[in-house]
Design an enzyme around this catalytic site. Structure first.
Site, mmCIF file in Angstrom:
data_model
loop_
_atom_site.group_PDB
_atom_site.id
_atom_site.type_symbol
_atom_site.label_atom_id
_atom_site.label_comp_id
_atom_site.label_asym_id
_atom_site.label_seq_id
_atom_site.Cartn_x
_atom_site.Cartn_y
_atom_site.Cartn_z
ATOM 1 N N ASN A 168 -8.165 -3.128 13.723
ATOM 2 C CA ASN A 168 -9.554 -3.443 13.198
ATOM 3 C C ASN A 168 -9.514 -4.707 12.389
ATOM 4 O O ASN A 168 -10.664 -4.866 11.704
ATOM 5 C CB ASN A 168 -10.138 -2.239 12.622
ATOM 6 C CG ASN A 168 -9.419 -1.884 11.194
ATOM 7 O OD1 ASN A 168 -8.149 -2.470 10.958
ATOM 8 N ND2 ASN A 168 -9.944 -0.822 10.511
ATOM 9 N N ASP A 228 0.669 -1.167 0.007
ATOM 10 C CA ASP A 228 0.015 -0.067 0.092
ATOM 11 C C ASP A 228 0.894 1.304 0.080
ATOM 12 O O ASP A 228 2.032 1.127 0.240
ATOM 13 C CB ASP A 228 -0.933 -0.139 1.209
ATOM 14 C CG ASP A 228 -0.484 -0.598 2.425
ATOM 15 O OD1 ASP A 228 0.988 -0.628 2.683
ATOM 16 O OD2 ASP A 228 -1.029 -1.010 3.219
ATOM 17 N N HIS A 282 -7.548 -4.965 9.851
ATOM 18 C CA HIS A 282 -7.123 -4.883 8.252
ATOM 19 C C HIS A 282 -5.800 -5.538 7.849
ATOM 20 O O HIS A 282 -4.950 -5.884 8.756
ATOM 21 C CB HIS A 282 -7.228 -3.317 8.081
ATOM 22 C CG HIS A 282 -6.095 -2.570 8.436
ATOM 23 N ND1 HIS A 282 -5.898 -1.104 8.845
ATOM 24 C CD2 HIS A 282 -4.778 -2.640 8.609
ATOM 25 C CE1 HIS A 282 -4.945 -0.787 9.097
ATOM 26 N NE2 HIS A 282 -3.968 -1.639 9.129
ATOM 27 N N GLU A 312 -9.930 -1.887 4.854
ATOM 28 C CA GLU A 312 -10.454 -1.849 6.054
ATOM 29 C C GLU A 312 -11.930 -2.601 5.993
ATOM 30 O O GLU A 312 -12.164 -3.306 5.094
ATOM 31 C CB GLU A 312 -10.782 -0.152 6.074
ATOM 32 C CG GLU A 312 -9.746 0.813 5.900
ATOM 33 C CD GLU A 312 -8.715 0.820 7.184
ATOM 34 O OE1 GLU A 312 -8.798 -0.096 8.115
ATOM 35 O OE2 GLU A 312 -8.107 1.807 7.493
#
Ligand code: F6R
Length: 240
Positions: free
Chosen positions: A136, A67, A138, A143
Site C-alpha cells: 500500500n 519500527d 507504506h 500507513e
C-alpha cells in the site's frame, strides 16, 4: 530519485550491502537506519559475508530500526528486535548496546517515541537509511494517511499490512499496532536506499516514482529527498 533495476534480489543485496560496507569503511561510527521484512534479507546476508571476509566492522556503528510491534514481548520470535538479532546482529561484531529500537511495550508511548527521536538526533542523525515498501506504499509502518507524519508515533496497522505479515505469526494473534519512525524523520536521513522486489510491489513502486506526492502513498514523500536510490528487480519495475 535514482532508479536502479538489477536482475535478482541477490544482486540487489550485494549492491545495497556494499553501500553499507563502503560507508562503514569510511566512517566506522556511522549511524545506520535498518528495516525488517523480506526485502533487506539479501542485503544483510551480504553484509555478514563481507564481515566474515574481514572487510568491514560494525563495532563502532549505531543502528536504529524503523519500527516495532506494540504489545509483543521483545523476546518473541517475531519482534523486530528478535528478527534483527537473528538476521544480522548475532552474526557481526556490533555492540548490542548500540542497536536501538522503539519499545512497543513502553508504558508511556509518547515519551518512548520522543526518547528514540532525540537519540537519533543526539548521535548526529541517520547516515544511510534502508527501506522496504509495503504493497500500500507504506514506509516503516507509516500507513496511508491524511498528512505526512513527522516524529515517531503509534500507528494502527492497515488491513493490507496485517494480511502481508500475518503469515509470520503462524496462526498466533498478530499485533494490530506498532510504533514507527515518522515520514519526516525518515526523510532526515542523509542518504536513503530502498529495496523493492516482486510483482506485488509493482503498483506501489509506480505510484511512488511516477505518481502524486501524497500522504495516501507515504513512499511518495521520497520524491522530496535529495539522495534516494531505489533498487528494483524486473518484476517490481514492470509497470514503470
Ligand atoms: C519493516 C518496514 C516495512 C517493510 C515493508 C515491506 O521494518 O519498515 O515498511 O519494509 O512492509 O516488507 P517486505 O520487505 O517483507 O515486503
Amino acid at each position: 530519485m535514482k532508479i536502479i533495476t538489477l536482475n535478482s534480489e541477490i544482486e540487489i543485496g550485494k549492491a545495497v550491502g556494499d553501500r553499507f560496507c563502503a560507508l562503514l569503511q569510511k566512517k566506522s561510527a556511522a549511524v545506520l537506519g535498518l528495516a525488517t521484512g523480506a526485502s533487506p534479507l539479501p542485503t544483510y546476508q551480504h553484509m555478514i559475508s563481507r564481515f566474515k571476509a574481514g572487510d568491514v566492522s560494525f563495532a563502532k556503528a549505531h543502528t536504529f530500526n524503523l519500527d516495532e510491534y506494540c504489545d509483543l514481548p521483545a523476546a518473541h520470535s517475531q519482534s523486530y528486535r528478535s528478527f534483527m538479532h537473528a538476521q544480522l546482529f548475532s552474526q557481526v561484531d556490533i555492540n548490542p548496546e548500540n542497536t536501538h529500537f522503539l519499545d512497543g511495550n513502553a508504558a508511556n508511548e509518547a515519551l518512548e517515541c520522543s526518547r528514540f527521536d532525540a537519540l537519533i538526533e543526539h548521535l548526529g542523525g541517520v547516515d544511510l537509511q534502508l527501506l522496504g515498501i509495503g504493497r500500500n506504499g507504506h514506509i516503516g509502518f507509516n500507513e496511508p494517511a491524511e498528512t505526512f507524519s513527522q516524529g515517531s508515533y503509534k500507528v494502527k496497522l492497515a488491513p493490507s499490512t496485517l494480511e502481508a505479515n500475518s503469515g509470520y505469526f503462524e496462526g498466533e494473534h498478530m499485533p494490530t499496532h506498532a510504533l514507527t519512525m515518522g515520514v519526516g524523520a525518515i526523510l532526515r536521513a542523509k542518504e536513503i536506499v530502498m529495496v523493492a522486489t516482486g510483482a506485488a510491489k509493482a503498483e506501489a513502486v509506480k505510484a511512488m516514482i511516477q505518481g502524486e506526492n501524497t500522504p495516501q502513498l507515504p513512499a511518495s514523500a521520497l520524491q522530496n529527498h535529495p539522495n534516494v536510490t531505489i533498487y528494483l528487480d524486473p518484476a517490481a519495475a514492470s509497470l514503470l
